[in-house]
Design a protein around this motif. Sequence first.
Motif, PDB file in Angstrom:
ATOM      1  N   THR A   1      -9.086  10.270 -24.261  1.00 58.82           N
ATOM      2  CA  THR A   1      -7.830   9.624 -23.870  1.00 58.82           C
ATOM      3  C   THR A   1      -7.050   9.233 -25.121  1.00 58.82           C
ATOM      4  OG1 THR A   1      -8.878   7.459 -23.715  1.00 58.82           O
ATOM      5  CG2 THR A   1      -8.709   8.733 -21.691  1.00 58.82           C
ATOM      6  N   MET A   2      -5.731   9.240 -24.969  1.00 62.08           N
ATOM      7  CA  MET A   2      -4.860   8.846 -26.081  1.00 62.08           C
ATOM      8  C   MET A   2      -3.705   8.029 -25.528  1.00 62.08           C
ATOM      9  SD  MET A   2      -3.222  12.600 -26.814  1.00 62.08           S
ATOM     10  CE  MET A   2      -4.765  13.446 -26.554  1.00 62.08           C
TER      11      MET A   2
ATOM     12  N   ASN B   1       6.514  22.490 -26.201  1.00 65.32           N
ATOM     13  CA  ASN B   1       7.513  23.249 -26.962  1.00 65.32           C
ATOM     14  C   ASN B   1       8.424  24.127 -26.110  1.00 65.32           C
ATOM     15  OD1 ASN B   1       6.526  22.145 -29.359  1.00 65.32           O
ATOM     16  ND2 ASN B   1       5.025  23.768 -29.586  1.00 65.32           N
ATOM     17  N   THR B   2       8.662  23.730 -24.873  1.00 65.07           N
ATOM     18  CA  THR B   2       9.611  24.454 -24.046  1.00 65.07           C
ATOM     19  C   THR B   2      10.294  23.483 -23.094  1.00 65.07           C
ATOM     20  OG1 THR B   2       9.915  26.251 -22.453  1.00 65.07           O
ATOM     21  CG2 THR B   2       7.818  25.088 -22.380  1.00 65.07           C
ATOM     22  N   HIS B   3      11.509  23.782 -22.717  1.00 70.78           N
ATOM     23  CA  HIS B   3      12.210  22.959 -21.734  1.00 70.78           C
ATOM     24  C   HIS B   3      12.175  23.591 -20.351  1.00 70.78           C
ATOM     25  CE1 HIS B   3      14.552  20.444 -24.909  1.00 70.78           C
ATOM     26  NE2 HIS B   3      13.299  20.111 -24.811  1.00 70.78           N
TER      27      HIS B   3
ATOM     28  N   ASP C   1       7.157  16.626 -26.919  1.00 72.79           N
ATOM     29  CA  ASP C   1       8.573  16.279 -26.757  1.00 72.79           C
ATOM     30  C   ASP C   1       8.716  15.114 -25.770  1.00 72.79           C
ATOM     31  OD1 ASP C   1      11.305  16.195 -26.609  1.00 72.79           O
ATOM     32  OD2 ASP C   1      11.556  18.301 -26.032  1.00 72.79           O
ATOM     33  N   TYR C   2       8.293  13.928 -26.191  1.00 75.01           N
ATOM     34  CA  TYR C   2       8.301  12.760 -25.300  1.00 75.01           C
ATOM     35  C   TYR C   2       9.686  12.426 -24.747  1.00 75.01           C
ATOM     36  CZ  TYR C   2       3.533  12.093 -26.905  1.00 75.01           C
ATOM     37  OH  TYR C   2       2.210  12.275 -27.173  1.00 75.01           O
ATOM     38  N   PRO C   3      10.762  12.481 -25.544  1.00 77.32           N
ATOM     39  CA  PRO C   3      12.075  12.161 -24.970  1.00 77.32           C
ATOM     40  C   PRO C   3      12.439  13.078 -23.794  1.00 77.32           C
ATOM     41  CG  PRO C   3      12.192  12.090 -27.353  1.00 77.32           C
ATOM     42  CD  PRO C   3      10.840  12.662 -27.000  1.00 77.32           C
TER      43      PRO C   3
ATOM     44  N   PRO D   1      -0.784  14.599 -30.788  1.00 76.71           N
ATOM     45  CA  PRO D   1       0.178  14.243 -29.737  1.00 76.71           C
ATOM     46  C   PRO D   1       1.578  13.961 -30.255  1.00 76.71           C
ATOM     47  CG  PRO D   1      -1.375  12.454 -30.104  1.00 76.71           C
ATOM     48  CD  PRO D   1      -1.847  13.617 -30.922  1.00 76.71           C
ATOM     49  N   SER D   2       1.752  13.782 -31.556  1.00 70.61           N
ATOM     50  CA  SER D   2       3.092  13.537 -32.085  1.00 70.61           C
ATOM     51  C   SER D   2       3.972  14.785 -31.987  1.00 70.61           C
ATOM     52  CB  SER D   2       3.014  13.062 -33.533  1.00 70.61           C
ATOM     53  OG  SER D   2       2.486  14.086 -34.359  1.00 70.61           O
TER      54      SER D   2
END
Length: 143
Positions: free
Chosen positions: A3-4, A99-101, A48-50, A44-45
């Motif tokens: 877990t993170m 890495n994709t929308h 694409d959290y936003p 995890p950095s």
Amino acid sequence: MHTMHTPLGKLTAHPIPQDTQSILLAGEYHGQPFHIYTTQPGNPSQLDYPFYIQILNNLPRFIAQAEQQLRTSLRQPENGFQQNQTPILACPTAQFTQNTHHWALHFAECTLPIGEPYGILFTFEQQKIIGWEDLSQADEICD
């Protein structure tokens, strides 16, 4: 399982059967389950959290869009679909790929026969539905 803690809250890493390169990160955001498929679970950095937060914050709108898209697609008389306001989709899970929308919204339950036994999957590019498929003919994946 590992877990993170992330901007989306706690994520749990699950190995993907028969894929040694990828991992599934599972979490809940304001009670809504979601998954992120990634090849870099140790970093995890790089996620694409936003983008994920923007989608998850607007999920009720995307759920309504999916419901409307399905109703519109099945409105043809040959499908035998009766138009009413009762929800036909339930149990949504947002699914993202690193890495994709492009992302997906999987409804595990559907009141129509085309949703048995695995539900219906809508594919989005950013905020627009680009397709959907019933998973009635899908194969079960076992580990």
